[in-house]
Write an enzyme that holds these catalytic residues in place. Structure first.
Site, short mmCIF file in Angstrom:
data_model
loop_
_atom_site.label_atom_id
_atom_site.label_comp_id
_atom_site.label_asym_id
_atom_site.label_seq_id
_atom_site.Cartn_x
_atom_site.Cartn_y
_atom_site.Cartn_z
N CYS A 2 0.82 -1.21 0.00
CA CYS A 2 0.00 0.00 0.00
C CYS A 2 0.85 1.27 0.00
O CYS A 2 1.74 1.44 0.84
CB CYS A 2 -0.93 0.06 1.19
SG CYS A 2 -2.11 -1.27 1.26
N ARG A 28 5.91 -0.53 -4.64
CA ARG A 28 5.53 -1.18 -3.39
C ARG A 28 4.57 -2.35 -3.63
O ARG A 28 4.36 -3.15 -2.74
CB ARG A 28 4.89 -0.16 -2.44
CG ARG A 28 5.83 0.95 -2.04
CD ARG A 28 5.11 2.00 -1.24
NE ARG A 28 4.71 1.53 0.07
CZ ARG A 28 5.48 1.53 1.14
NH1 ARG A 28 6.71 1.99 1.06
NH2 ARG A 28 5.04 1.08 2.28
N TRP A 75 -2.80 -2.90 -1.68
CA TRP A 75 -2.37 -4.29 -1.83
C TRP A 75 -3.31 -5.07 -0.92
O TRP A 75 -3.27 -4.94 0.31
CB TRP A 75 -0.93 -4.43 -1.36
CG TRP A 75 -0.30 -5.75 -1.67
CD1 TRP A 75 0.34 -6.12 -2.82
CD2 TRP A 75 -0.23 -6.89 -0.80
NE1 TRP A 75 0.80 -7.40 -2.72
CE2 TRP A 75 0.46 -7.91 -1.51
CE3 TRP A 75 -0.69 -7.16 0.48
CZ2 TRP A 75 0.70 -9.16 -0.95
CZ3 TRP A 75 -0.45 -8.41 1.03
CH2 TRP A 75 0.24 -9.39 0.32
N ASN A 101 -2.61 1.93 5.37
CA ASN A 101 -1.70 0.83 5.05
C ASN A 101 -1.53 0.03 6.34
O ASN A 101 -1.29 0.60 7.40
CB ASN A 101 -0.34 1.41 4.60
CG ASN A 101 0.73 0.33 4.45
OD1 ASN A 101 0.41 -0.84 4.28
ND2 ASN A 101 1.99 0.74 4.52
N GLY A 102 -1.70 -1.28 6.25
CA GLY A 102 -1.54 -2.12 7.44
C GLY A 102 -2.76 -3.01 7.63
O GLY A 102 -3.54 -3.24 6.69
N GLU A 485 19.24 -17.73 -3.95
CA GLU A 485 18.90 -16.39 -4.46
C GLU A 485 18.59 -16.44 -5.96
O GLU A 485 17.65 -15.80 -6.43
CB GLU A 485 20.05 -15.42 -4.13
CG GLU A 485 19.87 -14.00 -4.62
CD GLU A 485 18.60 -13.31 -4.13
OE1 GLU A 485 17.91 -13.84 -3.25
OE2 GLU A 485 18.29 -12.23 -4.67
N LYS A 489 15.03 -15.30 -7.55
CA LYS A 489 14.93 -14.27 -8.61
C LYS A 489 14.07 -14.80 -9.75
O LYS A 489 13.19 -14.13 -10.24
CB LYS A 489 16.30 -13.90 -9.17
CG LYS A 489 17.18 -12.91 -8.46
CD LYS A 489 16.62 -11.57 -8.15
CE LYS A 489 15.75 -11.58 -6.97
NZ LYS A 489 16.14 -11.11 -5.71
N GLU A 492 10.24 -15.37 -8.81
CA GLU A 492 9.41 -14.21 -8.46
C GLU A 492 9.09 -13.32 -9.66
O GLU A 492 8.04 -12.69 -9.69
CB GLU A 492 10.03 -13.38 -7.33
CG GLU A 492 11.28 -12.63 -7.70
CD GLU A 492 11.80 -11.75 -6.57
OE1 GLU A 492 11.00 -11.17 -5.84
OE2 GLU A 492 13.04 -11.65 -6.44
N HIS A 508 19.57 -37.44 -2.25
CA HIS A 508 18.74 -37.83 -1.11
C HIS A 508 17.26 -37.59 -1.41
O HIS A 508 16.46 -37.49 -0.50
CB HIS A 508 19.20 -37.10 0.15
CG HIS A 508 20.62 -37.42 0.49
ND1 HIS A 508 20.99 -38.63 1.04
CD2 HIS A 508 21.77 -36.74 0.30
CE1 HIS A 508 22.31 -38.67 1.19
NE2 HIS A 508 22.81 -37.51 0.74
N LYS A 607 7.10 -4.53 -2.58
CA LYS A 607 8.49 -4.22 -2.29
C LYS A 607 8.76 -4.22 -0.79
O LYS A 607 9.79 -4.67 -0.32
CB LYS A 607 8.84 -2.86 -2.90
CG LYS A 607 10.29 -2.45 -2.71
CD LYS A 607 11.22 -3.33 -3.52
CE LYS A 607 12.67 -2.99 -3.38
NZ LYS A 607 13.53 -4.09 -3.85
O1 M6R Z 1 13.04 -4.93 2.68
P1 M6R Z 1 13.56 -6.27 3.09
O2 M6R Z 1 14.96 -6.51 2.65
O3 M6R Z 1 13.38 -6.55 4.55
O4 M6R Z 1 12.63 -7.31 2.32
C1 M6R Z 1 12.72 -8.68 2.57
C2 M6R Z 1 12.16 -9.47 1.42
O5 M6R Z 1 10.80 -9.19 1.27
C3 M6R Z 1 12.88 -9.12 0.11
O6 M6R Z 1 14.25 -9.37 0.24
C4 M6R Z 1 12.33 -9.94 -1.06
O7 M6R Z 1 12.55 -11.30 -0.87
C5 M6R Z 1 12.98 -9.47 -2.34
N1 M6R Z 1 12.44 -8.20 -2.74
C6 M6R Z 1 12.84 -10.44 -3.44
O8 M6R Z 1 13.59 -10.04 -4.53
#
Ligand code: M6R
Length: 612
Positions: A2, A28, A75, A101-102, A485, A489, A492, A508, A607
């Site tokens: 949001c 966001r 959101w 927001n929240g 990672e 990537k 997502e 395993h 975000k």
């Molecule tokens: O703002 P933060 O680093 O705390 O966010 C944590 C995760 O939400 C963030 O790293 C997320 O996994 C990435 N944006 C994915 O690319």
């Protein structure tokens, strides 16, 4: 999650300013957008499900404009994404409007009371609408918007940033926050409230960070901040040093690609801030003495998503160099078990945004048990930064794409520097080795350019495999942390089902999934583990897998075994993650592009994850 923008100025124009602000907050994540203005003494609301461009189609009427208004990108948490559930929400006679927001945890009980005692009809399925009606009732009782907002914050439970305005006090917007961000911007003849600075950076780089529990009253002439007892608070203005360009695409097709290419600069900046002329790590501004460091008998690194993956690399570095046991935990798990934390624990929180709810709550839990809290954060003045004993900032600059890239590599740099500093303080590191790692780190920005030079080839590989339904990532040692990672990537932003596993774990269970044409990314950058990785590659190839390897330049063994090999320049095994991750970021980017995905704003993601 949001995005909120509030504006009060001298003249009309609020509509475009708020729309522009909402666009700057698109990163966001959102599924509907709306705007409320006070037009000729009446609140007018326009809201629409989907992209901001849908909202723009219904706000063209020139009479829909004002000098004051609030806007929101939603959101969804309670209620599906729809026009009705989009914010802003109003009270029954539409004299008051809010954005939120929240999550309001006790919204059901408040809603029932409002229906029972005030016969209020609700229009939406959201938790947020109760705030509008509650404020409406309180405003009717006390006749003052500020009092009404203050009273409402005592009645609601949960997390919130709320911005409210009323046609009965048409000169002000009022904001309040608990556990989600709110900043106020000081403009010329106008002032702002927003979830994040980019929303108003075009007009103002003078910012007040609003703290938890504070209430802020914004008129065109001033910004006044109050505590819960209505005492006015003096707050220093924070001057933003980065400019609007840093938060714009600068010729790149997507923020993600721009941010991938900004990694050398981010790494260099993060290093420069922490290295003395004599090449020693300085922790200036961080109050951690040698005695403090030798007192720690355990380190917890706690984070979410990509930041968690950076923590995993941090474990390798800290344990190897500083010889302290490190546990790395996902924040949402850490906070719901009974972690063994005490005064001898160093708790390291990693967060790009500094607003991730789970990380913040884990940090509070650790502090309550006596741990010393050091945070690694990108956003200056964010909640995680403010609530930590010490902050180690990453100097990545604003990261707008939902998929983290430069935040990750700068977090890695911080992990190495923390490891080196602690090792030196404890005397667990040889001087020559210390110097070697520093030099290796300094050489990374240059070496990244060599990785970038393979971008075309990586794009070609991405084109070849973009129709794949699933993919696997394997690695050994620190490569296994990076494989997580790479897999995140890819999934997502391209929505390909991808899976990362330590290469040694394959047999395993997971090897059962390998058949003709199964695609593997095999990360094989660790000199000491190259032969072992070679065997893993042989095993999957024997079952029909197609293997794309990432290996150090000159690694013939791996290059000969793999179907494709992307090379990173020669460097010490310890620092390879800073290079290895980049082809994986690029691969994910191009696969998503070939699949026509919304790269900077992947579906369902936000975000800044400010709810649990
Ligand atoms: O703002 P933060 O680093 O705390 O966010 C944590 C995760 O939400 C963030 O790293 C997320 O996994 C990435 N944006 C994915 O690319």
């Amino acid at each position: 999650m949001c995005g909120i923008v509030g504006y009060v100025g001298n003249e009309t124009g609020a509509k475009d300013i708020i729309l522009g602000g909402l666009k700057s907050l698109e990163y966001r994540g959102y599924d509907s957008a709306g705007i409320a203005l006070i037009c000729k003494g009446k609140i007018e609301v326009r809201k629409k499900v989907g992209e901001i461009s849908n909202l723009e189609k219904i706000v063209g009427d020139p009479s829909f404009d004002s000098n004051i208004g609030i806007g929101h990108t939603r959101w969804a948490t309670h209620g599906v994404p729809s026009d009705i559930n989009a914010h802003p929400h109003c009270n029954s006679d539409e004299t008051l409007s809010i954005v939120h927001n929240g999550i309001i945890e006790n919204y059901m009980e408040i809603k029932e009371q409002l229906v029972r005692e005030h016969d209020i009809t609700f229009k939406s399925d959201t938790d947020s609408e109760v705030i509008a009606h509650l404020l409406g009732v309180y405003f009717d009782e006390c006749g003052d918007l500020q009092d009404a907002v203050a009273r409402a914050t005592k009645r609601i439970r949960g997390t919130y940033t709320i911005v409210a305005m009323s046609s009965r006090e048409p000169d002000k917007i009022i904001g309040v926050r608990k556990d989600t961000p709110l900043v106020a911007g000081l403009g010329k003849g106008c002032n702002f409230l927003a979830s994040d600075i980019p929303a108003f950076l075009k007009y103002s780089g003078q910012v007040y960070f609003i703290e938890n529990g504070e209430l802020v009253v914004v008129t065109k002439d001033d910004i006044r901040i109050f505590d819960t007892e209505r005492n006015e608070i003096h707050r220093d203005v924070f001057h933003v040093t980065w400019d609007v360009d840093a938060a714009e695409k600068g010729g790149y097709e997507h923020f993600m690609l721009k941010e991938i290419h900004e990694q050398p600069a981010g790494i260099e900046e993060t290093l420069t801030r922490r290295l003395d002329d004599d090449g020693l790590v300085n922790l200036d501004g961080i109050n951690m003495t040698k005695e403090d460091i030798s007192k720690f008998n355990k380190i917890y690194i706690v984070a979410c998503g990509t930041a968690y993956h950076a923590g995993l690399v941090g474990k390798y570095a800290i344990e190897k160099m500083a010889k302290i046991t490190v546990e790395v935990d996902v924040a949402s798990e850490f906070r719901y078990r009974d972690p063994l934390v005490d005064e001898k624990t160093l708790f390291i929180a990693i967060s790009q945004s500094g607003e991730t709810q789970d990380t913040l709550q884990a940090l509070r839990l650790a502090r309550s048990k006596g741990a010393r809290v050091l945070s690694v954060v990108n956003v200056i003045g964010s909640s995680v930064a403010r609530e930590s004993d010490d902050v180690f900032y990453t100097w990545a600059g604003p990261e707008i794409a939902v998929a983290s890239t430069k935040a990750y590599t700068t977090q890695l740099v911080c992990m190495y520097l923390i490891a080196l500093y602690m090792a030196k303080a404890k005397g667990t590191i040889e001087d020559a080795y210390y110097r070697m790692i520093i030099n290796e780190l300094k050489g990374i920005p240059e070496k990244l350019n060599m990785v970038f030079s393979q971008e075309k080839e990586i794009e070609k590989i991405a084109e070849q495999f973009h129709r794949q339904n699933e993919m696997f990532f394997i690695g050994r040692g620190v490569d296994s942390a990076v494989s997580l990672e790479g897999s995140l990537k890819l999934k997502e932003i391209s929505y390909i089902n991808s899976f990362a596993i330590a290469a040694g774990e394959l047999k395993h269970g997971t090897i059962a999934l390998v058949e003709n044409g199964t695609v593997f990314f095999a990360l094989a950058t660790q000199d000491g583990l190259a032969e072992k990785m070679g065997s893993n590659i042989e095993e999957i190839k024997a079952r029909g897998a197609y293997v794309i390897a990432v290996a150090k330049e000159g690694s013939r063994l791996i290059a000969d075994l793999a179907d494709n090999c992307i090379f990173i320049p020669k460097c010490a095994d310890e620092v390879t993650p800073l290079l290895t991750v980049v082809p994986l970021q690029m691969f994910a980017y191009y696969v998503a592009k070939f699949r026509g995905c919304n790269i900077d704003k992947p579906k369902n993601l936000a975000k800044s994850v400010t709810v649990e």
